[in-house]
Write an enzyme that holds these catalytic residues in place. Structure first.
Site, PDB file in Angstrom:
ATOM      1  CB  CYS A   4      -0.917  -0.019   1.226  1.00  0.00           C
ATOM      2  SG  CYS A   4      -1.780   1.542   1.459  1.00  0.00           S
ATOM      3  CG  ASP A  30      -2.885  14.822  -4.118  1.00  0.00           C
ATOM      4  OD1 ASP A  30      -3.823  14.139  -3.682  1.00  0.00           O
ATOM      5  OD2 ASP A  30      -2.376  14.650  -5.254  1.00  0.00           O
ATOM      6  N   GLY A  93     -14.641   7.328  -7.024  1.00  0.00           N
ATOM      7  CA  GLY A  93     -13.394   7.769  -7.647  1.00  0.00           C
ATOM      8  C   GLY A  93     -12.158   7.498  -6.805  1.00  0.00           C
ATOM      9  CB  THR A  95      -7.055   6.324  -7.590  1.00  0.00           C
ATOM     10  OG1 THR A  95      -6.499   7.401  -6.838  1.00  0.00           O
ATOM     11  CG2 THR A  95      -8.038   6.871  -8.613  1.00  0.00           C
ATOM     12  CG  HIS A  98      -4.034   3.902   3.567  1.00  0.00           C
ATOM     13  ND1 HIS A  98      -3.013   3.180   4.187  1.00  0.00           N
ATOM     14  CD2 HIS A  98      -4.417   4.843   4.469  1.00  0.00           C
ATOM     15  CE1 HIS A  98      -2.794   3.673   5.400  1.00  0.00           C
ATOM     16  NE2 HIS A  98      -3.633   4.694   5.596  1.00  0.00           N
ATOM     17  CG  HIS A 100      -7.014   9.067   0.606  1.00  0.00           C
ATOM     18  ND1 HIS A 100      -7.133   7.768   0.175  1.00  0.00           N
ATOM     19  CD2 HIS A 100      -7.373   9.844  -0.443  1.00  0.00           C
ATOM     20  CE1 HIS A 100      -7.545   7.759  -1.080  1.00  0.00           C
ATOM     21  NE2 HIS A 100      -7.710   9.020  -1.480  1.00  0.00           N
ATOM     22  CG  HIS A 102      -8.641  14.345  -1.574  1.00  0.00           C
ATOM     23  ND1 HIS A 102      -7.651  14.344  -2.540  1.00  0.00           N
ATOM     24  CD2 HIS A 102      -9.212  13.114  -1.622  1.00  0.00           C
ATOM     25  CE1 HIS A 102      -7.641  13.157  -3.153  1.00  0.00           C
ATOM     26  NE2 HIS A 102      -8.582  12.393  -2.615  1.00  0.00           N
TER      27      HIS A 102
HETATM   28  P1  AMP Z   1      -8.258   9.273  -4.526  1.00  0.00           P
HETATM   29  O1  AMP Z   1      -8.513   9.416  -5.989  1.00  0.00           O
HETATM   30  O2  AMP Z   1      -9.296   9.902  -3.665  1.00  0.00           O
HETATM   31  O3  AMP Z   1      -7.990   7.831  -4.140  1.00  0.00           O
HETATM   32  O4  AMP Z   1      -6.959  10.122  -4.221  1.00  0.00           O
HETATM   33  C1  AMP Z   1      -5.666   9.631  -4.285  1.00  0.00           C
HETATM   34  C2  AMP Z   1      -4.751  10.817  -4.300  1.00  0.00           C
HETATM   35  O5  AMP Z   1      -3.452  10.387  -3.951  1.00  0.00           O
HETATM   36  C3  AMP Z   1      -4.645  11.527  -5.656  1.00  0.00           C
HETATM   37  O6  AMP Z   1      -5.051  12.883  -5.501  1.00  0.00           O
HETATM   38  C4  AMP Z   1      -3.164  11.402  -5.998  1.00  0.00           C
HETATM   39  O7  AMP Z   1      -2.658  12.568  -6.624  1.00  0.00           O
HETATM   40  C5  AMP Z   1      -2.542  11.182  -4.648  1.00  0.00           C
HETATM   41  N1  AMP Z   1      -1.281  10.449  -4.620  1.00  0.00           N
HETATM   42  C6  AMP Z   1      -1.010   9.262  -5.215  1.00  0.00           C
HETATM   43  N2  AMP Z   1       0.247   8.883  -4.940  1.00  0.00           N
HETATM   44  C7  AMP Z   1       0.778   9.847  -4.149  1.00  0.00           C
HETATM   45  C8  AMP Z   1       2.060  10.035  -3.532  1.00  0.00           C
HETATM   46  N3  AMP Z   1       3.046   9.142  -3.655  1.00  0.00           N
HETATM   47  N4  AMP Z   1       2.255  11.162  -2.803  1.00  0.00           N
HETATM   48  C9  AMP Z   1       1.269  12.076  -2.669  1.00  0.00           C
HETATM   49  N5  AMP Z   1       0.045  11.944  -3.210  1.00  0.00           N
HETATM   50  C10 AMP Z   1      -0.189  10.855  -3.956  1.00  0.00           C
HETATM   51 ZN    ZN Z   2      -2.282   1.341   3.652  1.00  0.00          ZN
END
Ligand code: AMP
Ligand code: ZN
Length: 114
Positions: A4, A30, A93, A95, A98, A100, A102
């Site tokens: 992860c 982000d 949406g 991706t 884990h 999180h 925003h």
């Molecule tokens: P979600 O689409 O809600 O799952 O958001 C995932 C977010 O994680 C996206 O806005 C990505 O730009 C961000 N993201 C993915 N990998 C990383 C990383 N290594 N460091 C910081 N943000 C990341």
């Molecule tokens: Zn995790």
């Protein structure tokens, strides 16, 4: 969950721009910001999504919102306002699997969500 990406960020196995950390949560910028301030706040414990919150692990969510409020003040956009978003599952949406949140600030946001 050793594959992860957010667990790896929480464990400092991969670099990120960390803006806050305590025993329970970590907040980092982000990688692809969609607002002047775009911070992700996550529990250190692996929880895959909002669907996986339970009576036993959900307390961290209130801690995350306290952290959000602190960060909004710290970065100077608390007064103007901000948006907190949790994407859950395919239709939401999500991706990264884990949990999180925003934290988006520094501009106005439209509604309804796209
Ligand atoms: P979600 O689409 O809600 O799952 O958001 C995932 C977010 O994680 C996206 O806005 C990505 O730009 C961000 N993201 C993915 N990998 C990383 C990383 N290594 N460091 C910081 N943000 C990341
Ligand atoms: Zn995790």
């Amino acid at each position: 969950m050793n594959d992860c990406i957010f667990c790896k960020i929480a464990n400092k196995e991969i670099p990120s721009e960390i803006v806050y950390e305590d025993d329970l949560v970590i907040a980092f910028k982000d990688l692809s910001p969609t607002a002047p301030h775009h911070i992700l706040v996550i529990p250190k414990q692996h929880i895959s999504s909002a669907n996986d919150l339970t009576e036993d692990n959900a307390e961290v969510v209130s801690h995350i919102f306290l952290t959000v409020a602190k960060l909004a003040k710290k970065f100077g956009f608390a007064q103007n306002g901000y948006r907190v978003v949790n994407n859950c599952g395919k239709d939401g949406g999500q991706t990264v699997q884990h949990l999180h949140f925003h934290l988006l600030g520094g501009r106005e946001f439209g509604w309804p969500a796209g």
